[in-house]
Enzyme design. Sequence first.
Site, PDB file in Angstrom:
ATOM      1  N   GLN A  73       0.911  -1.066   0.052  1.00 39.70           N
ATOM      2  CA  GLN A  73       0.041   0.034  -0.118  1.00 39.70           C
ATOM      3  C   GLN A  73       0.984   1.421  -0.005  1.00 39.70           C
ATOM      4  O   GLN A  73       1.644   1.384   0.906  1.00 39.70           O
ATOM      5  CB  GLN A  73      -0.651   0.000   1.207  1.00 39.70           C
ATOM      6  CG  GLN A  73      -1.823   1.353   1.347  1.00 39.70           C
ATOM      7  CD  GLN A  73      -2.518   1.508   2.594  1.00 39.70           C
ATOM      8  OE1 GLN A  73      -2.231   0.704   3.392  1.00 39.70           O
ATOM      9  NE2 GLN A  73      -3.490   2.376   2.543  1.00 39.70           N
ATOM     10  N   ASN A 224      -0.992   1.775  19.939  1.00 35.56           N
ATOM     11  CA  ASN A 224      -0.339   3.044  19.570  1.00 35.56           C
ATOM     12  C   ASN A 224       0.641   3.582  19.931  1.00 35.56           C
ATOM     13  O   ASN A 224       1.313   4.410  19.245  1.00 35.56           O
ATOM     14  CB  ASN A 224      -1.647   4.009  19.236  1.00 35.56           C
ATOM     15  CG  ASN A 224      -2.726   3.534  18.315  1.00 35.56           C
ATOM     16  OD1 ASN A 224      -2.344   3.139  17.087  1.00 35.56           O
ATOM     17  ND2 ASN A 224      -3.862   3.417  18.730  1.00 35.56           N
ATOM     18  N   HIS A 359      32.068 -23.528  43.279  1.00 35.86           N
ATOM     19  CA  HIS A 359      32.621 -22.090  43.685  1.00 35.86           C
ATOM     20  C   HIS A 359      33.354 -21.465  42.579  1.00 35.86           C
ATOM     21  O   HIS A 359      34.468 -22.202  42.259  1.00 35.86           O
ATOM     22  CB  HIS A 359      33.163 -22.115  45.156  1.00 35.86           C
ATOM     23  CG  HIS A 359      32.819 -22.808  46.025  1.00 35.86           C
ATOM     24  ND1 HIS A 359      31.702 -22.878  46.965  1.00 35.86           N
ATOM     25  CD2 HIS A 359      33.581 -24.314  46.490  1.00 35.86           C
ATOM     26  CE1 HIS A 359      31.734 -23.657  47.762  1.00 35.86           C
ATOM     27  NE2 HIS A 359      32.713 -24.680  47.478  1.00 35.86           N
ATOM     28  N   TYR A 362      35.074 -20.998  36.037  1.00 36.69           N
ATOM     29  CA  TYR A 362      34.693 -20.821  34.551  1.00 36.69           C
ATOM     30  C   TYR A 362      35.097 -22.400  33.900  1.00 36.69           C
ATOM     31  O   TYR A 362      36.219 -22.592  34.049  1.00 36.69           O
ATOM     32  CB  TYR A 362      35.468 -19.787  34.097  1.00 36.69           C
ATOM     33  CG  TYR A 362      35.086 -19.864  32.448  1.00 36.69           C
ATOM     34  CD1 TYR A 362      33.945 -19.655  31.767  1.00 36.69           C
ATOM     35  CD2 TYR A 362      36.257 -20.152  31.481  1.00 36.69           C
ATOM     36  CE1 TYR A 362      33.723 -19.521  30.658  1.00 36.69           C
ATOM     37  CE2 TYR A 362      36.081 -20.193  30.153  1.00 36.69           C
ATOM     38  CZ  TYR A 362      34.594 -19.825  29.819  1.00 36.69           C
ATOM     39  OH  TYR A 362      34.316 -19.937  28.314  1.00 36.69           O
ATOM     40  N   ASN A 373      34.833 -33.268  40.775  1.00 34.05           N
ATOM     41  CA  ASN A 373      34.722 -32.546  41.551  1.00 34.05           C
ATOM     42  C   ASN A 373      35.761 -31.270  41.416  1.00 34.05           C
ATOM     43  O   ASN A 373      36.937 -31.290  41.457  1.00 34.05           O
ATOM     44  CB  ASN A 373      35.079 -32.908  43.199  1.00 34.05           C
ATOM     45  CG  ASN A 373      34.556 -32.076  44.264  1.00 34.05           C
ATOM     46  OD1 ASN A 373      34.917 -30.556  43.798  1.00 34.05           O
ATOM     47  ND2 ASN A 373      34.406 -32.448  45.346  1.00 34.05           N
ATOM     48  N   ALA A 376      37.358 -24.666  44.111  1.00 36.36           N
ATOM     49  CA  ALA A 376      37.059 -23.598  44.028  1.00 36.36           C
ATOM     50  C   ALA A 376      38.006 -22.875  43.202  1.00 36.36           C
ATOM     51  O   ALA A 376      39.088 -23.005  43.549  1.00 36.36           O
ATOM     52  CB  ALA A 376      36.917 -22.798  45.501  1.00 36.36           C
ATOM     53  N   ARG A 436      52.975 -26.140  40.246  1.00 35.33           N
ATOM     54  CA  ARG A 436      53.034 -24.982  40.747  1.00 35.33           C
ATOM     55  C   ARG A 436      54.668 -24.562  41.139  1.00 35.33           C
ATOM     56  O   ARG A 436      55.240 -25.571  41.310  1.00 35.33           O
ATOM     57  CB  ARG A 436      52.086 -24.670  41.886  1.00 35.33           C
ATOM     58  CG  ARG A 436      52.264 -25.839  42.984  1.00 35.33           C
ATOM     59  CD  ARG A 436      51.207 -25.476  44.010  1.00 35.33           C
ATOM     60  NE  ARG A 436      51.768 -26.396  45.411  1.00 35.33           N
ATOM     61  CZ  ARG A 436      50.666 -27.423  45.713  1.00 35.33           C
ATOM     62  NH1 ARG A 436      49.551 -27.392  44.988  1.00 35.33           N
ATOM     63  NH2 ARG A 436      51.145 -28.101  46.887  1.00 35.33           N
TER      64      ARG A 436
END
Length: 450
Positions: A73, A224, A359, A362, A373, A376, A436
């Site tokens: 239209q 609207n 805990h 990432y 397991n 943390a 370590r």
Amino acid sequence: MLAVAVLAAGKGTRMKSALPKVLQPLAGATLVERVLASAKNLQPERRLLIVGHQAERVEQTLEHVNGLEFVLQSPQNGTGHAVQQLLPVMEGFEGELLVLNGDVPLLRAATIDALVQGHRSSGADVTLLTARLADPTGYGRVFADTDGQVSNIIEHRDCSEEQRGNNLTNAGIYCFNWAALAEVLPQLSNDNDQGELYLTDTVAMLPRAMHLEVDDPDEVNGINNRKQLAQCEGVLQQRLRDYWMDEGVTFVDPASCTLSEDCRFGRDVVVEPQTHFRGCCSIGDNSKLGPGTLIDNASLGDRVEVVQSVVREAKVGDDVSIGPFAHLRPAADVGHGCRIGNFVEVKKSSLGAGSKVNHLSYIGDASLGENVNVGAGTITANYDGVNKHQTVIGDHSKTGANSVLVAPVTIGDHVTIGAGSTITKDVPSKALSIGRARQMTKDNWANRSI
């Protein structure tokens, strides 16, 4: 035969948005998608969408809708002008035309079905949907006899004081006999305040007009502006919550929670305050979600507990505990009986049954076996600056606190990683791995400057 036409050409100036009004989102779908879905059960032979403002964008958004025809239209010169655009594309069509508005998204399928069936049984040339409003200000008034035959529709500004006392209003939704409508459409005039062609004017031009009054006026709420969008969101959310509460779901504070229509809940699910569901979600029996939780396109098993966490595009098995403050990102797959604790992020990783990440961790691009397991502060270092790499941890292994697993790396079964280790090489099953720096202690260090 039935054709459905949806008016979707308007600009929606009062929305003050770069997005066309009909593409504004409402509970996870666009307004116009909701309108199209409301008529789906009618199985019309043709579905037409009349587009105008940002037509290309609207068409691109809806290109996934099978069998949808787009009719342009241009310019946008009123609702009557919009339907006039159907004349060439529907030449030779025999049957009814159902006209819906792309900004009226709360219509129930049952209401539309009743409108079409009532139209067919009445023998009318047009049947319009009406609603009685507590405050009809601004709406056209419908004048009809007790049999439902419409004698006149008068716009609010043209009504006398007595006529304004009538609160039966035109909802702007019509079912026409197409042949009868096609004859009068070319006769529409723009002799009005707006200089536009109104579809409403065809009602007086057709020999027999009937109306169907909707039971719930909320169904015909138009949108609207942003306030009306929010009001419609509230109505739709309440419908969804009411449905699921009737199906055995507990909402502790219903008004604080939002759903999508693609949510599915099992029995005896409890939803705590400020919990939200987006997209396609599946929640198993006896699960407890929230407070303060987002579930987005995720599948959760039975007896899952999620507290103050985000679960997005993830799969969660039965008897899993998540949170508080955990984040399951896309492609996370958490097995039966796992525990994802506070401040844990899991992305594109699988966790076998019984594994625990309790805990401050990432877990990314990783595959964890059963009963692992994760201590943390354990991190899977999956990114080398260019590519992502995978970490594999076997069954019954455990990592000490503050471990870093530098991918690609494979940890075997029954492995123990010493706390504070940085692991860069594969570790065989049943081994202890410590990576370590050796602790060095210097006595009387505090006295060195004396």
